[in-house]
Design a protein around this motif. Structure first.
Motif, PDB file in Angstrom:
ATOM      1  N   ARG A   1      33.064  63.374  34.444  1.00 47.02           N
ATOM      2  CA  ARG A   1      33.133  64.576  33.627  1.00 47.02           C
ATOM      3  C   ARG A   1      33.250  65.805  34.526  1.00 47.02           C
ATOM      4  NH1 ARG A   1      34.352  64.868  28.410  1.00 47.02           N
ATOM      5  NH2 ARG A   1      33.109  66.783  28.291  1.00 47.02           N
ATOM      6  N   ALA A   2      33.984  66.816  34.063  1.00 50.39           N
ATOM      7  CA  ALA A   2      34.296  67.987  34.880  1.00 50.39           C
ATOM      8  C   ALA A   2      33.065  68.797  35.258  1.00 50.39           C
ATOM      9  CB  ALA A   2      35.298  68.872  34.145  1.00 50.39           C
ATOM     10  N   ASP A   3      31.979  68.674  34.498  1.00 49.65           N
ATOM     11  CA  ASP A   3      30.791  69.464  34.818  1.00 49.65           C
ATOM     12  C   ASP A   3      29.892  68.799  35.866  1.00 49.65           C
ATOM     13  OD1 ASP A   3      30.012  67.395  33.118  1.00 49.65           O
ATOM     14  OD2 ASP A   3      28.396  68.562  32.213  1.00 49.65           O
TER      15      ASP A   3
ATOM     16  N   ARG B   1      44.628  61.710  33.407  1.00 51.55           N
ATOM     17  CA  ARG B   1      45.064  62.789  34.291  1.00 51.55           C
ATOM     18  C   ARG B   1      45.367  64.068  33.507  1.00 51.55           C
ATOM     19  NH1 ARG B   1      48.763  59.122  38.420  1.00 51.55           N
ATOM     20  NH2 ARG B   1      47.260  59.112  40.119  1.00 51.55           N
ATOM     21  N   GLY B   2      45.650  63.956  32.247  1.00 52.51           N
ATOM     22  CA  GLY B   2      45.936  65.127  31.435  1.00 52.51           C
ATOM     23  C   GLY B   2      44.736  65.682  30.698  1.00 52.51           C
ATOM     24  N   ASP B   3      43.547  65.153  30.940  1.00 52.69           N
ATOM     25  CA  ASP B   3      42.338  65.592  30.247  1.00 52.69           C
ATOM     26  C   ASP B   3      41.589  66.587  31.132  1.00 52.69           C
ATOM     27  OD1 ASP B   3      39.839  65.867  29.028  1.00 52.69           O
ATOM     28  OD2 ASP B   3      39.907  63.838  28.214  1.00 52.69           O
ATOM     29  N   SER B   4      41.524  67.838  30.719  1.00 54.39           N
ATOM     30  CA  SER B   4      40.888  68.891  31.529  1.00 54.39           C
ATOM     31  C   SER B   4      39.378  68.715  31.638  1.00 54.39           C
ATOM     32  CB  SER B   4      41.200  70.267  30.942  1.00 54.39           C
ATOM     33  OG  SER B   4      40.687  70.373  29.620  1.00 54.39           O
ATOM     34  N   ASN B   5      38.787  67.886  30.793  1.00 51.48           N
ATOM     35  CA  ASN B   5      37.346  67.661  30.844  1.00 51.48           C
ATOM     36  C   ASN B   5      36.943  66.535  31.790  1.00 51.48           C
ATOM     37  OD1 ASN B   5      36.653  69.639  28.850  1.00 51.48           O
ATOM     38  ND2 ASN B   5      37.493  68.249  27.295  1.00 51.48           N
TER      39      ASN B   5
ATOM     40  N   ARG C   1      35.313  60.748  27.268  1.00 49.96           N
ATOM     41  CA  ARG C   1      35.999  61.930  26.730  1.00 49.96           C
ATOM     42  C   ARG C   1      35.085  62.735  25.806  1.00 49.96           C
ATOM     43  NH1 ARG C   1      42.095  59.379  25.920  1.00 49.96           N
ATOM     44  NH2 ARG C   1      43.026  60.591  27.617  1.00 49.96           N
TER      45      ARG C   1
ATOM     46  N   LYS D   1      37.556  64.592  35.687  1.00 49.33           N
ATOM     47  CA  LYS D   1      38.094  64.566  37.047  1.00 49.33           C
ATOM     48  C   LYS D   1      38.344  63.111  37.431  1.00 49.33           C
ATOM     49  CE  LYS D   1      34.566  67.083  38.484  1.00 49.33           C
ATOM     50  NZ  LYS D   1      33.627  67.885  39.295  1.00 49.33           N
TER      51      LYS D   1
END
Length: 528
Positions: A507-509, A269-273, A250, A275
């Protein structure tokens, strides 16, 4: 004078720091940090079926063939191949300019020695040798042959086996070492090199790009195609504390968590950062010792099967409803290429009252059942606790003996009677690659005389497996598969506790996660 010297030194250090953190420097040192699911202890994937050693193998080694995302074998180190009309002679040619990470050329002699080492260890390799007298031979530096006395229906599938002793290629001098102990030296032709000088056992494993890796020209596809990495460096971190691992993800301190503990899945699942994605199909196994009472009696094993509620097992292990199958009535993988329900009908619906009746008819006399309970892996601990509850629900006398997973791994190899340090039941899990056929599923492939803990033995099952392996006609193979599966419900080498999908978090990036396949950390597909 001293001040001028200190100022000069400070300027030098600042310049060095800026240079090291400049965009150009960062571009040359892209690092991916992965929380691995386990600590790496054995660096030889040809010695152990441990998934962490298998994953290590994929980082540094390559294979003659690789499975694509549809499960079809494709040439990998091999450039082209031919087979005779009778299926008994295969000829393979290696791709040009393949090299090991020290710059030395990969030759057909290296491949032959590696295949010989693999056939001595692996279930598919041993079957190929036993049924077809497989003989590997190098004909020149780039060409090798496989000669069979009888056709073998799964030659290419065997040479692209993705798990449980994958046929990795190493130098001939290493491949010829005894198979009784793991090879310590690591030298492969895969996408990365192992940095032994940075290895911290119990903490960190480091890989860097292999400068001599020769990728295929075709696009990445499962375990096939190009494996050219986008990261210069990959660090595997072992963080056994789940809170610490998820917190690091996180905060962006790590890029990927290979296996998310089940009770963290919904929270992430609720963390936008982050996947979150399913990580292949897995099954829980209840393994019974068939050398000693009461599980030496298949009727007792069937009584337990009738009481097993798979959905309760999977819920106890913590997997959300959308990541588990309510009831999977196949020994293989529900939704997989070998899915069959032949022989399953009497056992589809759990019925404790019926299970009690079957147990009484089997002649169970209240013998103690020693159940090994792992203390340090939460989902296995939950699986074991659910197994104890199931056994007790039908009137079995359960003795739960708790220890860490490593201790259980050693104890389960003991053939001693349960009251002499042995055991009656332990629990485990297996991924789809190690469950989805009569020969890759460890307990379905275990023929009489096996050294596999549990020591299942059923000669009719052995004969049906052999017939399935020999058959090359697709329709006849399907008929034999169904007959084998129906017989497995009679012999019951083990009991399936259900099917689920673990989760991997990234991580989303991080880009390229859509190319991950089969729950394998194919990190060469990833980029930032």
């Amino acid at each position: 004078m001293q001040r001028r010297t200190l100022a000069a030194l400070a300027a030098l250090l600042l310049g060095t720091t800026l240079a090291a953190t400049s965009p150009a420097a960062l571009a040359q040192n892209k690092t991916l940090k992965v929380v691995a699911h386990a600590d790496v202890k054995i660096l030889d994937p040809s010695f152990t079926t441990a998934y962490i050693s298998r994953n290590f193998g994929y980082m540094v080694y390559d294979m003659p063939f690789g499975l694509d995302a549809k499960g079809q074998p494709r040439p990998q180190m091999v450039d082209k191949y031919t087979t005779s009309k009778d299926g008994k002679t295969w000829t393979f040619t290696l791709r040009p300019n393949l090299k090991f990470s020290d710059g030395s050329p990969v030759t057909s002699a290296d491949v032959v020695a590696s295949m010989q080492r693999w056939t001595a260890k692996d279930s598919m390799g041993r079957a190929m040798t036993a049924l077809s007298a497989a003989e590997w031979k190098a004909t020149d530096d780039k060409t090798f042959t496989l000669t069979l006395k009888e056709p073998f229906g799964m030659v290419l599938e065997a040479m692209s086996k993705p798990s449980g002793f994958p046929p990795v290629v190493m130098p001939e001098r290493l491949a010829k070492q005894p198979t009784t102990k793991p090879i310590a030296e690591v030298l492969g032709s895969g996408p990365f090199m192992f940095k032994r000088d940075e290895w911290v056992p119990g903490n960190k494993v480091v890989f860097v790009r292999n400068p001599h890796y020769v990728p295929r020209s075709d696009a990445p596809n499962g375990l096939a195609g190009s494996k050219k990495p986008n990261f210069d460096r990959v660090e595997w971190l072992y963080i056994p504390d789940a809170n610490s691992a998820i917190a690091a993800l996180r905060k962006g301190e790590v890029d990927l968590v290979e296996q998310v503990p089940p009770d963290y899945i919904n929270a992430l699942r609720g963390d936008s950062n982050v996947k979150l994605m399913p990580s292949g199909a897995w099954q829980g196994f209840l393994v019974m010792n068939q050398l000693h009472p009461p599980f030496d009696n298949p009727k007792v094993r069937q009584a337990v099967l009738k009481a097993v509620d798979q959905d309760k097992f999977m819920a106890a292990m913590g997997y959300p409803k959308d990541l588990r199958v309510t009831n999977c009535a196949t020994f293989f993988i529900c939704g997989g290429r070998n899915e069959t329900f032949a022989g399953a009908e009497p056992w589809r619906t759990p019925d404790v009252a019926k299970a009690r009746q079957l147990l009484a008819e089997a002649g169970y006399k209240g013998e103690k059942v020693v159940l090994l309970v792992p203390s340090d892996i939460t989902y296995l601990n939950a699986e074991a606790l659910m197994a104890a509850q199931t056994l007790r629900s039908i009137g079995m006398n359960v003795d739960m003996q708790t220890s860490d997973w490593a201790t259980i791994g050693a104890r389960r190899a003991k053939r001693d009677a349960p009251d002499k340090g042995g055991w009656n039941m332990y629990v485990t899990v297996a991924g789809s690659f190690d469950a989805d056929s009569p020969v890759t599923n460890a307990y379905l492939s275990a023929n009489c005389g096996t050294s596999l803990p549990g020591w299942p033995c059923d000669k009719p099952l052995d004969e049906l497996r052999t017939a399935w392996l020999k058959e090359t006609d697709a329709a006849k193979r399907k008929q034999l598969l169904d007959r084998f599966h129906a017989r497995a419900f009679e012999a019951l080498p083990y009991i399936s506790a259900g099917q689920y999908s673990p989760a991997m978090a990234v991580r989303a990036d991080i880009k390229g996660v859509d190319k991950l396949w089969g729950g394998l950390p194919l990190v060469w597909n990833l980029d930032r």
